[in-house]
Motif scaffolding. Structure first.
Motif, PDB file in Angstrom:
ATOM      1  N   ASN A 126       0.814  -1.173  -0.704  1.00 41.40           N
ATOM      2  CA  ASN A 126       0.125   0.227   0.451  1.00 41.40           C
ATOM      3  C   ASN A 126       1.048   1.212   0.159  1.00 41.40           C
ATOM      4  OD1 ASN A 126      -1.533   2.753   1.011  1.00 41.40           O
ATOM      5  ND2 ASN A 126      -3.092   0.434   1.607  1.00 41.40           N
ATOM      6  N   SER A 127       0.915   1.920  -1.087  1.00 42.40           N
ATOM      7  CA  SER A 127       1.718   3.433  -1.611  1.00 42.40           C
ATOM      8  C   SER A 127       1.496   4.089  -0.115  1.00 42.40           C
ATOM      9  CB  SER A 127       1.563   3.799  -2.557  1.00 42.40           C
ATOM     10  OG  SER A 127       1.573   3.290  -3.544  1.00 42.40           O
ATOM     11  N   GLU A 128       0.323   4.775   0.186  1.00 47.84           N
ATOM     12  CA  GLU A 128      -0.029   5.137   1.862  1.00 47.84           C
ATOM     13  C   GLU A 128       0.763   4.573   3.342  1.00 47.84           C
ATOM     14  OE1 GLU A 128      -3.586   7.581   4.200  1.00 47.84           O
ATOM     15  OE2 GLU A 128      -3.003   7.781   1.220  1.00 47.84           O
ATOM     16  N   THR A 129       0.423   3.481   3.229  1.00 47.14           N
ATOM     17  CA  THR A 129       0.425   2.916   4.727  1.00 47.14           C
ATOM     18  C   THR A 129       1.341   2.271   4.540  1.00 47.14           C
ATOM     19  OG1 THR A 129      -0.599   0.389   4.640  1.00 47.14           O
ATOM     20  CG2 THR A 129      -2.396   3.366   4.958  1.00 47.14           C
ATOM     21  N   LYS A 130       2.047   2.061   3.823  1.00 50.26           N
ATOM     22  CA  LYS A 130       3.022   1.265   3.163  1.00 50.26           C
ATOM     23  C   LYS A 130       2.953  -0.707   4.244  1.00 50.26           C
ATOM     24  CE  LYS A 130       5.768   4.107   1.980  1.00 50.26           C
ATOM     25  NZ  LYS A 130       5.894   4.967   0.980  1.00 50.26           N
ATOM     26  N   LYS A 131       2.101  -1.138   3.935  1.00 51.24           N
ATOM     27  CA  LYS A 131       1.505  -2.038   4.364  1.00 51.24           C
ATOM     28  C   LYS A 131       1.838  -2.928   2.772  1.00 51.24           C
ATOM     29  CE  LYS A 131      -3.044  -4.839   5.807  1.00 51.24           C
ATOM     30  NZ  LYS A 131      -2.969  -5.598   4.956  1.00 51.24           N
ATOM     31  N   LEU A 132       2.286  -4.183   3.737  1.00 51.88           N
ATOM     32  CA  LEU A 132       1.694  -5.662   3.101  1.00 51.88           C
ATOM     33  C   LEU A 132       0.572  -5.818   2.244  1.00 51.88           C
ATOM     34  CD1 LEU A 132       4.215  -7.432   1.168  1.00 51.88           C
ATOM     35  CD2 LEU A 132       3.484  -9.417   2.653  1.00 51.88           C
ATOM     36  N   GLU A 133       0.586  -5.716   0.618  1.00 52.45           N
ATOM     37  CA  GLU A 133      -1.319  -5.927   0.662  1.00 52.45           C
ATOM     38  C   GLU A 133      -1.287  -7.648  -0.188  1.00 52.45           C
ATOM     39  OE1 GLU A 133      -3.626  -5.047   1.061  1.00 52.45           O
ATOM     40  OE2 GLU A 133      -2.727  -2.292   1.950  1.00 52.45           O
ATOM     41  N   GLY A 134       0.278  -8.045  -0.830  1.00 50.08           N
ATOM     42  CA  GLY A 134       0.452  -9.486  -1.486  1.00 50.08           C
ATOM     43  C   GLY A 134       1.379  -9.287  -2.247  1.00 50.08           C
TER      44      GLY A 134
END
Length: 153
Positions: A103-111
């Motif tokens: 996720n570009s905003e949160t830097k969370k791994l999405e996949g």
């Protein structure tokens, strides 16, 4: 995302087996790393859905079932995530190439999914050098056990 940020963010993904496998490879072996690019979620997932469809319909004999299943699962997850934009990085190990979507905003791994490369890291390095010698850019960096070794520009 740059190497250190990817490394640190993968460390946070303790429940994701593929993320942990990728992290283990980065920390213990030679890898090629690409800092990737950012794109609107819809466009990026559409591109990788199309690539998956091509792999399944036209090139099925070139892909293992585990690769296709994981790829499909990842694209389904990406399409349902809340991110507006995704950042894609890839990490090339000797036996797998990990495609990592953040996720570009949160830097969370999405996949995250993987492909089985057809050539060795050494072959890829020679290819990168040839591309550079031809006047083009590559953007790959080589790391050994997390330590920077070389960059192709």
């Amino acid at each position: 995302m740059e190497f250190e940020e990817v490394l640190n963010n993968l460390k946070l993904e303790k429940e994701n087996n593929l993320a942990q496998e990728c992290l283990n490879e980065i920390q213990n072996r030679q890898v090629l790393f690409h800092s990737g690019f950012e794109q609107e979620k819809k466009e990026l997932t559409s591109l990788y859905r199309l690539r998956l469809k091509t792999a399944m319909d036209l090139n099925r004999d070139k892909f293992e079932e585990d690769v296709l299943a994981n790829w499909k699962k990842t694209i389904d997850e990406l399409e349902s995530c809340s991110a507006k934009k995704l950042k894609l990085n890839w990490v090339r190990t000797e036996f797998k190439q990990f495609m990592i979507f953040w996720n570009s905003e949160t830097k969370k791994l999405e996949g995250i999914f993987y492909l089985y490369p057809k050539n060795t890291i050494k072959d890829q390095e020679e290819y990168n050098t040839g591309i550079i010698n031809g006047g083009l850019t590559v953007g790959s960096k080589k790391y050994n056990k997390g330590t920077f070794i070389k960059e192709w520009k």
